[in-house]
Write a protein that holds these residues in place. Structure first.
Motif, PDB file in Angstrom:
ATOM      1  N   ASP A 132     -84.603  44.391  15.609  1.00 29.32           N
ATOM      2  CA  ASP A 132     -85.053  43.036  16.202  1.00 29.32           C
ATOM      3  C   ASP A 132     -84.634  42.133  14.812  1.00 29.32           C
ATOM      4  O   ASP A 132     -83.732  41.067  15.133  1.00 29.32           O
TER       5      ASP A 132
ATOM      6  N   LYS B 280     -80.407  41.609  15.267  1.00 26.63           N
ATOM      7  CA  LYS B 280     -80.630  40.374  16.704  1.00 26.63           C
ATOM      8  C   LYS B 280     -81.520  38.985  16.444  1.00 26.63           C
ATOM      9  O   LYS B 280     -80.377  38.122  16.556  1.00 26.63           O
ATOM     10  N   GLU B 281     -81.995  38.728  15.413  1.00 28.55           N
ATOM     11  CA  GLU B 281     -82.364  37.631  15.033  1.00 28.55           C
ATOM     12  C   GLU B 281     -81.695  37.138  14.455  1.00 28.55           C
ATOM     13  O   GLU B 281     -81.014  36.082  14.174  1.00 28.55           O
TER      14      GLU B 281
ATOM     15  N   THR C 209     -79.545  33.677  15.536  1.00 24.63           N
ATOM     16  CA  THR C 209     -78.922  32.766  14.679  1.00 24.63           C
ATOM     17  C   THR C 209     -77.771  31.740  14.679  1.00 24.63           C
ATOM     18  O   THR C 209     -77.535  30.540  14.919  1.00 24.63           O
TER      19      THR C 209
END
Length: 274
Positions: A105, A108-109, A113
């Motif tokens: 996660d 992915k973040e 961005t």
């Protein structure tokens, strides 16, 4: 404007990594739908680029006001289509990251961005194109996009590597779970003295070794892609080397899977229930 065509061509190769096989459910916006959007817009861009080449040739030949006006309009349409291709491709990558198991996660973040920032830049650039006063302004605006693409291309290759590595992570996790189950069963057999387990234990170590080697190749790929810089002239060649590391990692996983199958088959031939 020579880079106008080559800037997009790399996507034809990149998109082959995805190869979607099924259509999405109606109303569902996922990778499959995003891929379709990209494919459609890529076709629009190719047609617009052909029109641009024709109009550019006519302008260079005749040097009339009409040919210049036609050239300006064709250039505008082509540049807008080019921006849209990049936007839809980045969107497809974003959704592929979402759907790829094995990518954390946090990773992915971080990519979301960066991808969102790139998408916003190209959207803004596309919306600003109609305000260009003349052909020269459009050429300058095209140069801005080509400069920006150096950053975008690095992001794309890093995201693609993360997707490939994520798939390997998922495979490795599955194999690790199987190895643990096999080790537990072998320990049970040894404790019950059903058979001599020394050979099988060596084979299990071989399978574990392949997983370790696979992990090392994966780390090597990740280290290499993290070193990719905007100034790298041949990013495509650079990425090919990274892909090679991932393929080597996958080969070790395949060998581990084969070893595990051989171990299970051997235990079964000894009439041991699994």
């Amino acid at each position: 404007m020579k880079k106008a065509a080559t800037l997009i061509l790399v996507f034809a190769f990149m998109v082959s990594l995805f190869s979607p096989m099924a259509l999405s459910q109606e109303g569902e916006f996922d990778f499959e739908r995003a891929y379709q959007d990209y494919s459609y817009n890529y076709g629009v861009y190719r047609r617009a680029h052909n029109d641009y080449i024709l109009a550019r040739g006519q302008y260079l030949t005749y040097q009339t006001l009409k040919s210049k006006t036609n050239g300006q309009q064709a250039t505008l349409v082509m540049l807008q289509a080019r921006d849209e291709v990049i936007i839809t491709y980045l969107t497809a990558i974003r959704l592929k990251l979402i759907e790829t198991d094995g990518v954390s996660d946090f990773e992915k973040e971080v990519f979301f961005t960066r991808i969102d920032a790139e998408v916003e830049w190209y959207k803004s650039h596309k919306s600003s194109l109609p305000s260009a006063g003349n052909l020269e302004d459009l050429v300058e605006s095209s140069g801005d996009a080509e400069d920006r693409y150096k950053t975008t291309e690095v992001l794309v290759y890093q995201a693609l590597t993360t997707i490939l590595v994520g798939k390997e992570n998922g495979f490795r996790i599955d194999l690790s779970g199987i190895i643990e189950e096999v080790k537990a069963k072998v320990a049970e057999i040894r404790q019950n003295q059903d058979k001599n387990t020394r050979k099988v234990e060596r084979w299990v170590l071989e399978a574990e070794n392949r997983l370790t080697r696979s992990q090392e190749k994966q780390f090597s790929a990740q280290d290499e892609i993290s070193g990719l810089k905007e100034r790298e002239k041949n990013k495509y060649k650079f990425y090919n080397q990274v892909q090679l590391r991932v393929k080597e990692s996958h080969q070790y996983l395949k060998e581990a899977s084969s070893f595990l199958k051989e171990i299970v088959d051997d235990l079964k031939t000894q009439d041991v229930e699994l």
